[in-house]
Scaffold this active site. Structure first.
Site, PDB file in Angstrom:
ATOM      1  CG  ASP A 125      -2.025   1.038   1.096  1.00 20.79           C
ATOM      2  OD1 ASP A 125      -2.500   1.265  -0.026  1.00 20.79           O
ATOM      3  OD2 ASP A 125      -2.410   1.612   2.121  1.00 20.79           O
ATOM      4  CG  HIS A 132      -4.374  10.917   2.327  1.00 17.19           C
ATOM      5  ND1 HIS A 132      -5.382  10.855   3.259  1.00 17.19           N
ATOM      6  CD2 HIS A 132      -3.447   9.993   2.723  1.00 17.19           C
ATOM      7  CE1 HIS A 132      -5.103   9.952   4.178  1.00 17.19           C
ATOM      8  NE2 HIS A 132      -3.925   9.414   3.877  1.00 17.19           N
ATOM      9  CD  GLU A 198      -5.757   5.246   4.329  1.00 20.20           C
ATOM     10  OE1 GLU A 198      -5.107   4.721   3.402  1.00 20.20           O
ATOM     11  OE2 GLU A 198      -5.234   5.769   5.325  1.00 20.20           O
ATOM     12  CD  GLU A 200      -5.288   3.044  -0.453  1.00 17.49           C
ATOM     13  OE1 GLU A 200      -4.520   2.392  -1.204  1.00 17.49           O
ATOM     14  OE2 GLU A 200      -5.120   3.152   0.778  1.00 17.49           O
ATOM     15  CG  ASP A 230      -5.484   0.853   3.847  1.00 17.00           C
ATOM     16  OD1 ASP A 230      -5.519  -0.181   4.530  1.00 17.00           O
ATOM     17  OD2 ASP A 230      -4.637   1.753   4.007  1.00 17.00           O
ATOM     18  NE  ARG A 234      -7.261   6.843   9.346  1.00 20.33           N
ATOM     19  CZ  ARG A 234      -6.579   6.745   8.228  1.00 20.33           C
ATOM     20  NH1 ARG A 234      -5.299   6.407   8.262  1.00 20.33           N
ATOM     21  NH2 ARG A 234      -7.150   6.969   7.069  1.00 20.33           N
ATOM     22  CD  GLN A 237      -2.245   4.911  10.480  1.00 19.90           C
ATOM     23  OE1 GLN A 237      -3.460   4.822  10.331  1.00 19.90           O
ATOM     24  NE2 GLN A 237      -1.453   5.390   9.550  1.00 19.90           N
ATOM     25  CE  LYS A 250      -2.983   2.484   7.089  1.00 20.41           C
ATOM     26  NZ  LYS A 250      -3.840   3.334   6.244  1.00 20.41           N
ATOM     27  CB  THR A 254      -7.138  -4.493   1.997  1.00 18.52           C
ATOM     28  OG1 THR A 254      -6.179  -4.012   2.948  1.00 18.52           O
ATOM     29  CG2 THR A 254      -7.128  -3.619   0.761  1.00 18.52           C
ATOM     30  CD  GLU A 360      -7.600  13.035   3.657  1.00 15.71           C
ATOM     31  OE1 GLU A 360      -7.220  13.930   2.872  1.00 15.71           O
ATOM     32  OE2 GLU A 360      -7.833  11.862   3.300  1.00 15.71           O
TER      33      GLU A 360
END
Length: 418
Positions: A125, A132, A198, A200, A230, A234, A237, A250, A254, A360
Site C-alpha cells: 500500500d 491526503h 481509505e 484507493e 484500506d 487510526r 495506528q 492496517k 482490505t 480528513e
C-alpha cells in the site's frame, strides 16, 4: 472511442457500468455450483470456463479458466490478454455469428455471488496522494512540515497483508488493538474507536519481473485495476506507527471491488500526473500519460438507513501513478509476482468534499460530518456500511468497477474467547 454495441441489450445503456467497451473479469458462483471465471456484459455474466470448454475460447493448449481465479491468464502476458479481449468482443458484439452458442452461457448477475477475482500474491500500500498527505501531515505536524522530506521524490509505501484482502460485500469486524490515548498513562488493549476507510485504487501485476524495471515496463506489466478500501484503525495506528510505520492498524482487512477492469478498457481515459515541484530522478520520470480520469465516490449508510454520499474525487488527483509505484518497488531488485496488488494510497482532492478518508473529512474527529439521516460521524460506528464507487465516462458509455462495499460489525466481546 464511441460505445461498442452488443447483442446483450442491457450493455447498450449509456449509464450501465459494463458495456462491450469494458468486459471486466471476475469470479462468480450460482446456487449449487462452484465458483468460476466470468466476464460482465450488461446485466449478465459470460461463463468463460464454460465458453472455453465449448471451444468458443481457445488461447492455449492447456485450459486457462478451469480454476476460480484469473492468475493463469495473467501469467500468459499481454499478447494473450489482447487475444482474449478481441475474442470476447467478437463473441458479444452486435451481429456476432456465435450469439446462439453464447447465449446459453450467460448468467444473470442478480443470480450470482461474487468471489475474489484473483489470488493475491503480495500486497503493498502506498501513500501517494498529495492532498491526503498534505492534510494528514498538517493535522499532526503543521502545514510547514506536512510532507516528509522524501515525499516529493519517491512514492512512499509499506508491505501489507495479502491474507486480509477480501472481496466486496465481506463484513468487516471492528478490530482490537493496543491503544494509548491522550488521557492514558500506559497503553491498553481495547477495540478501536477511530475506525476509518481509505478510498484507493488497486493495480494488479500481471507479468512478473525479477530486478529493476522502467516505468514503461511497469505500465506494460499491469493487468488491470480494482477499487480498494484500506480499512484503517487510526487509534491503533497512532500508537504503533513510529518508527516503522503502519502494522496492525492496517491488517484488519482490505476490500476490493469484484471486477478487474483491464488496462485496455481504461486506455481512452489516460491522463498526466500533476506538475512536479522537483523533477523526479530518471528511473521514475513519466513516459506518457500514466494516470486515469476515473470519478470516485464514498457513501456511508447507518444500519437500516439510507446512504449519504460523503465524498467525491478523481483518480487523476494522484501524485504518482501505479506504474511509477511499481517501478519504484523493483529498484532494490525486489521480484514482483503475478497477482501482486498495489494500493494507490488515499485519493483526496483539493476541497473538503473531495477527501478520501474520515480522518480528513472530520479533521481528526474535531469536525464531525452530518449524514442525510441527521446523524453525525467522526469515524465509523458499528453497523455502518461504506461503499466506494468508480466510473470513467466515455463517448456514450461508462466504464465501471462494481461497488466496493463493507459493513462494520461490532468488535468481539473477547477476541481470545476467555
Amino acid at each position: 472511442m464511441p460505445m461498442m454495441k452488443s447483442w446483450v441489450t442491457s450493455a447498450n445503456d449509456e449509464a450501465h457500468p459494463f458495456p462491450l467497451n469494458n468486459l471486466p473479469y471476475g469470479v462468480f458462483s450460482t446456487e449449487g455450483a462452484e465458483p468460476r471465471c466470468g466476464v460482465a456484459i450488461g446485466d449478465m455474466i459470460l461463463d468463460v470456463c464454460a465458453a472455453e470448454a465449448e471451444g468458443l475460447i481457445a488461447l492455449s493448449d492447456e485450459p486457462l479458466f478451469d480454476l476460480p481465479f484469473w492468475n493463469p491468464l495473467m501469467e500468459e502476458g499481454p499478447a494473450v490478454w489482447t487475444a482474449l479481449r478481441d475474442r470476447l468482443t467478437s463473441l458479444l458484439a452486435d451481429g456476432s455469428e456465435d450469439q446462439t452458442r453464447v447465449e446459453p452461457l450467460l448468467v444473470a448477475q442478480d443470480d450470482a455471488e461474487m468471489h475474489m477475482p484473483f489470488a493475491v500474491s503480495e500486497y503493498t500500500d502506498f501513500y501517494a496522494g498529495r492532498h491526503h498527505a498534505q492534510n494528514v501531515g498538517t493535522m499532526f505536524r503543521g502545514p510547514e512540515n506536512a510532507l516528509p522530506p522524501n515525499w516529493l521524490h519517491i512514492p512512499i509505501g509499506y508491505n501489507g497483508r495479502a491474507s486480509s484482502v477480501v472481496v466486496s460485500d465481506t463484513d468487516i469486524r471492528r478490530p482490537w488493538g493496543q491503544l494509548k490515548g491522550p488521557n492514558d498513562t500506559v497503553p491498553r488493549f481495547a477495540p478501536s474507536q477511530r475506525f476509518d476507510i481509505e478510498l484507493e485504487m488497486g493495480a494488479i501485476v500481471g507479468t512478473p519481473s525479477d530486478g529493476p524495471i522502467s516505468v514503461q515496463q511497469a505500465d506494460d506489466n499491469i493487468f488491470g485495476y480494482v477499487l480498494l478500501n484500506d480499512w484503517s484503525a487510526r487509534d491503533i495506528q497512532a500508537w504503533e506507527y513510529q518508527p516503522l510505520g503502519p502494522f496492525q492498524a492496517k491488517a484488519t482487512a482490505t476490500s476490493i471491488s469484484p471486477w478487474i477492469v483491464t488496462k485496455a478498457a481504461l486506455e481512452p481515459f489516460r491522463c498526466d500526473t500533476p506538475a512536479r515541484e522537483f523533477e523526479l530522478l530518471d528511473h521514475l520520470q513519466d513516459c506518457g500519460p500514466m494516470l486515469y480520469d476515473i470519478d470516485l465516490s464514498i457513501t456511508m449508510a447507518p444500519k437500516g438507513k439510507t446512504a449519504t454520499t460523503i465524498a467525491r474525487t478523481n483518480y487523476n488527483e494522484m501524485y504518482y501513478s501505479a506504474a511509477q509505484q511499481l517501478a519504484h518497488h523493483t529498484t532494490s531488485g525486489c521480484p514482483m509476482n503475478t497477482g501482486d496488488l498495489l494500493g494507490s494510497g488515499t485519493i483526496s482532492g483539493p476541497e473538503k468534499q473531495n477527501r478520501g478518508s474520515l480522518l480528513e473529512l472530520s479533521w481528526g474527529g474535531k469536525e464531525p460530518i452530518t449524514l442525510d439521516t441527521g446523524e453525525t460521524r467522526s469515524f465509523i460506528e458499528d453497523g455502518d456500511t461504506l461503499t466506494l464507487s468508480g466510473a470513467a465516462k466515455g463517448d456514450g458509455y461508462t466504464i465501471g468497477f462494481g461497488d466496493c462495499t463493507g459493513q462494520v460489525l461490532p468488535a468481539l466481546d473477547d477476541p481470545y474467547g476467555r
